[in-house]
Every structure is written in structure tokens, then in C-alpha cells.
Scaffold this motif. Structure first.
Motif, mmCIF file in Angstrom:
data_model
loop_
_atom_site.group_PDB
_atom_site.id
_atom_site.type_symbol
_atom_site.label_atom_id
_atom_site.label_comp_id
_atom_site.label_asym_id
_atom_site.label_seq_id
_atom_site.Cartn_x
_atom_site.Cartn_y
_atom_site.Cartn_z
ATOM 1 N N UNK A 1 23.859 50.196 28.104
ATOM 2 C CA UNK A 1 24.813 48.994 28.397
ATOM 3 C C UNK A 1 23.731 48.225 29.144
ATOM 4 N N UNK A 2 23.307 46.984 28.086
ATOM 5 C CA UNK A 2 21.879 46.073 28.846
ATOM 6 C C UNK A 2 22.625 45.553 29.980
ATOM 7 N N UNK A 3 21.820 44.596 30.419
ATOM 8 C CA UNK A 3 22.475 43.385 31.548
ATOM 9 C C UNK A 3 23.208 42.156 30.833
ATOM 10 N N UNK A 4 22.304 42.622 29.647
ATOM 11 C CA UNK A 4 22.879 41.453 28.857
ATOM 12 C C UNK A 4 24.234 41.050 28.902
ATOM 13 N N UNK A 5 24.746 42.769 28.235
ATOM 14 C CA UNK A 5 26.374 41.856 28.407
ATOM 15 C C UNK A 5 27.119 42.570 29.337
ATOM 16 N N UNK A 6 26.553 42.000 30.164
ATOM 17 C CA UNK A 6 27.821 41.965 31.548
ATOM 18 C C UNK A 6 27.805 41.081 32.071
ATOM 19 N N UNK A 7 28.650 40.499 32.066
ATOM 20 C CA UNK A 7 29.133 38.981 32.978
ATOM 21 C C UNK A 7 29.208 39.530 34.962
ATOM 22 N N UNK A 8 28.900 38.883 35.400
ATOM 23 C CA UNK A 8 29.318 39.173 36.889
ATOM 24 C C UNK A 8 30.555 37.749 37.250
ATOM 25 N N UNK A 9 31.403 38.346 36.968
ATOM 26 C CA UNK A 9 32.734 37.744 37.464
ATOM 27 C C UNK A 9 33.639 38.075 37.123
ATOM 28 N N UNK A 10 34.318 38.089 38.369
ATOM 29 C CA UNK A 10 35.807 38.356 38.490
ATOM 30 C C UNK A 10 36.839 37.203 38.488
ATOM 31 N N UNK A 11 38.006 37.584 37.787
ATOM 32 C CA UNK A 11 39.441 37.022 37.897
ATOM 33 C C UNK A 11 39.815 37.082 38.887
ATOM 34 N N UNK A 12 40.707 35.883 39.160
ATOM 35 C CA UNK A 12 41.456 35.666 40.160
ATOM 36 C C UNK A 12 42.363 37.037 40.728
ATOM 37 N N UNK A 13 43.007 37.712 39.895
ATOM 38 C CA UNK A 13 43.587 39.168 40.003
ATOM 39 C C UNK A 13 42.662 40.283 41.184
ATOM 40 N N UNK A 14 41.773 39.822 40.166
ATOM 41 C CA UNK A 14 40.781 40.687 40.343
ATOM 42 C C UNK A 14 39.851 41.198 41.675
ATOM 43 N N UNK A 15 40.008 39.394 42.212
ATOM 44 C CA UNK A 15 38.863 39.536 43.654
ATOM 45 C C UNK A 15 40.476 39.846 45.245
ATOM 46 N N UNK A 16 41.504 39.977 44.681
ATOM 47 C CA UNK A 16 42.691 40.085 45.255
ATOM 48 C C UNK A 16 42.549 41.489 45.376
ATOM 49 N N UNK A 17 42.078 42.425 44.766
ATOM 50 C CA UNK A 17 41.802 44.105 44.636
ATOM 51 C C UNK A 17 40.151 44.638 45.284
ATOM 52 N N UNK A 18 39.485 42.835 45.924
ATOM 53 C CA UNK A 18 38.223 43.954 46.496
ATOM 54 C C UNK A 18 38.962 44.078 47.856
ATOM 55 N N UNK A 19 38.179 45.312 48.940
ATOM 56 C CA UNK A 19 37.864 45.731 50.613
ATOM 57 C C UNK A 19 38.160 44.761 50.791
ATOM 58 N N UNK A 20 39.128 44.009 51.734
ATOM 59 C CA UNK A 20 38.772 42.997 53.240
ATOM 60 C C UNK A 20 37.904 43.867 54.018
ATOM 61 N N UNK A 21 38.221 42.925 54.793
ATOM 62 C CA UNK A 21 36.784 42.912 55.829
ATOM 63 C C UNK A 21 37.695 44.398 56.700
ATOM 64 N N UNK A 22 38.372 45.150 56.722
ATOM 65 C CA UNK A 22 38.973 45.875 57.703
ATOM 66 C C UNK A 22 39.016 47.265 57.017
ATOM 67 N N UNK A 23 38.646 47.134 55.669
ATOM 68 C CA UNK A 23 38.755 47.963 54.642
ATOM 69 C C UNK A 23 37.370 48.389 54.913
ATOM 70 N N UNK A 24 35.968 47.721 54.481
ATOM 71 C CA UNK A 24 34.748 47.595 54.590
ATOM 72 C C UNK A 24 34.269 48.860 56.293
ATOM 73 N N UNK A 25 35.100 48.114 57.271
ATOM 74 C CA UNK A 25 34.521 49.015 58.459
ATOM 75 C C UNK A 25 35.216 50.209 58.002
ATOM 76 N N UNK A 26 36.189 50.354 57.570
ATOM 77 C CA UNK A 26 36.256 51.388 58.076
ATOM 78 C C UNK A 26 35.924 52.746 57.550
ATOM 79 N N UNK A 27 35.160 52.103 56.213
ATOM 80 C CA UNK A 27 34.369 53.015 55.333
ATOM 81 C C UNK A 27 33.174 52.752 55.866
#
Length: 317
Positions: A1-27
């Protein structure tokens, strides 16, 4: 899969699934993180179907050469634990689902990087065979196999194709072990755990825990379908037997930050450690293997505004 086929975008729903600052600190403190549901049931089912087709021989393309330590289970190997590397390269159907920008964005936040590339992908099947020795994965850290990588922020996403619990022999991590100061390292640790003595790996864990005055706190990761566990490249981990009566199926998806590049790592006899990429990827002008080769190490996520640099793909984080 080439980088040209990837879109570096997230939907609003996906943004809500990202780790929080507390999650990053936990990791950062614990060396592992269990995500919300990053893949839909349909996506996971598509991965499982693509894996079955792969086992049956389906390939979108094949590796141009066979690396020296390639994990490549075939039916004649029998009902042992299956490991197959480079499935993101050989199966477009697997890559289409697995190389999801959302997964890369999660990894980027955990690693503190502006770019995440694929490093390796291993398709795994732990058979429901009572007492099968290969089902027990001894304690190890991934960075040992990646000694030729300059980065200390690489990480692994473990993506099961179903609910995965202790009965199935789920991934188990040693909490906080990524922060230990390592001792007792030998050349043998650059070999895959399947090629190592299990007792020696257990000994190395005990030696390092004692040296750091640390408790060996083992945490089995109970991972619901569609969720993903992430662990740091220096986190000790392993897994127990599968006693569920059902095969445990997953992809171990190894990821590198954009700053990672090849470095020569000398073994005790003066020779250089070798990773499988070294005979596959293109060469940089100075002759080093290019761990940013998009054919084998495509970009999974690049933060908005990040600039893709030529060569080994350095970033600011």
C-alpha cells in the motif's frame, strides 16, 4: 500500500477515540495502553477473512527475496503457533483494513511523534491445541529484535480478530518494565524468542527486575473485538497457552516513529546485527537500508502540517 492511497484525516467520531492526555501519561508510566474500539466488527471480520485467504495461499504480491529470519508458517508446519511476517506487504486485503490512519494517529500520540510508519506486521494464530509448546510465548522485549533501529519510541499494536482474554492466551505485559535500566544483554537477544531458550528469557526478566528493584507485575490484557492494545518497544511481554477450545487469531502490528532510521549495531564479535528489512528495502545514498522505504514501511499517519523529509524520514518528535 503506497502512501498516496492514505488520507491523513480523521472524522469527528474518530477524533473522540484518540487517547486523552491522561491516557498518554498512563502509557508513559506503564508502557502499555488499551484503546477504545478502533475497528468496526465489519472491519475485523474482513481482516479475519483476508487472513484465512492468506493461509490458503492468496497473495497480492510476494517478497522479492526471502530474508534470513523470515517467519513464514505453511500448512506443512502443522498445528503449531503460526507466525507470518510482512502480511501488510503481501496481502492488499489485510493492508486495506490494518493500515487505518486512526490506528496511526493513536500510536503517534502515545509515542509523541508527528509521523508513524509501518515497521513490520505479523499474522498470528495460536491453535487450540492443549499443551502445544509453541503456544507459550516467553518474556521478551521487541527492541531486542530491532537493535538496528535508532528509535527508542517504537511500539506494537496487537489487533485480535475477536474478544481476547486469558483463556485464549492473550498478550500479557510486565507493567512499567519499559522504564527499567537494562542489564545482562547478550548477542542472543537479537534473535526471535522462538529461537531462544525459554528459561534464559525468564532469567533475563528476573535479572533486570532485580537490578531495578522492581516488582514483576504481569497484566493480562483483556481485549474486546475491535479494540487494540499498544505496548512500548521496551515493555516485557509474552502470552500463555490457549485453553479456550478456539484458535486465537491476531496481527501484531509493529510501528516506527518518523525519526527512526537504520543504525549499525555491533555484536560482540564485531559483526553487525541484521534485521529482515536490510535485504528488502531500498538503500540510502550512504548505503544504509532505508527504513522509510514506502514499499515495505508505508506511512500510516502524518500529523497535519508535518513535512515529509527525503531519505530516512526524520520528524521533529
Amino acid at each position: 500500500m503506497s502512501t498516496e492511497t492514505l488520507r491523513f484525516e480523521l472524522t469527528d467520531g474518530e477524533l473522540e477515540l484518540l487517547p486523552s492526555a491522561a491516557d498518554v501519561a498512563f502509557y508513559a508510566e506503564h508502557g502499555w495502553y488499551l484503546s477504545p474500539k478502533l475497528f468496526t466488527d465489519a472491519e475485523v471480520d474482513a481482516l479475519a477473512a483476508a487472513a484465512e485467504a492468506y493461509y490458503a495461499g492468496a497473495r497480492s504480491r510476494e517478497l522479492p527475496v526471502r530474508p534470513p529470519r523470515l517467519a513464514a508458517w505453511k500448512p506443512s508446519d502443522g498445528p503449531v503457533q503460526r507466525h507470518n511476517d510482512y502480511v501488510h506487504y503481501e496481502s492488499e486485503a489485510i493492508a486495506r483494513v490494518l493500515c487505518k490512519p486512526l490506528l496511526g494517529a493513536v500510536a503517534a500520540l502515545l509515542a509523541g511523534a508527528s509521523e508513524i510508519r509501518v515497521f513490520q506486521s505479523t499474522l498470528i494464530l495460536k491453535p487450540a491445541v492443549a499443551g502445544e509448546p509453541s503456544n507459550v510465548v516467553p518474556w521478551h522485549i521487541d527492541k531486542h529484535y530491532w537493535s538496528t533501529s535508532s528509535s527508542e519510541r517504537m511500539l506494537t499494536a496487537f489487533v485480535p480478530f475477536h474478544d481476547c482474554d486469558e483463556e485464549m492466551g492473550t498478550l500479557t505485559v510486565v507493567d512499567g518494565s519499559h522504564r527499567w535500566r537494562e542489564v545482562g544483554r547478550e548477542d542472543s537477544v537479537t534473535r526471535h524468542f522462538a529461537d531462544r531458550d525459554r528459561d534464559d528469557l525468564e532469567r533475563l526478566l528476573a535479572v533486570n527486575a532485580a537490578h531495578n528493584g522492581a516488582e514483576v507485575r504481569k497484566v493480562p490484557l483483556v481485549i474486546p473485538k475491535g479494540h487494540v492494545s499498544f505496548h512500548h518497544c521496551r515493555t516485557y511481554h509474552g502470552s500463555g497457552p490457549n485453553v479456550s477450545g478456539r484458535p486465537r487469531r491476531a496481527v501484531s502490528f509493529h510501528l516506527q516513529d518518523g525519526a527512526n532510521e537504520y543504525r549499525r549495531f555491533a555484536l560482540s564479535d564485531g559483526s553487525a546485527a541484521v534485521y529482515n528489512h536490510d535485504v528488502l528495502v531500498r538503500r540510502l545514498p550512504d548505503g544504509r537500508p532505508d527504513y522509510a522505504d514506502p514499499e515495505f514501511c508505508p506511512v500510516l499517519w502524518r500529523s497535519p502540517g508535518a513535512v515529509a523529509l527525503p531519505g530516512a524520514g526524520r520528524d521533529d518528535g
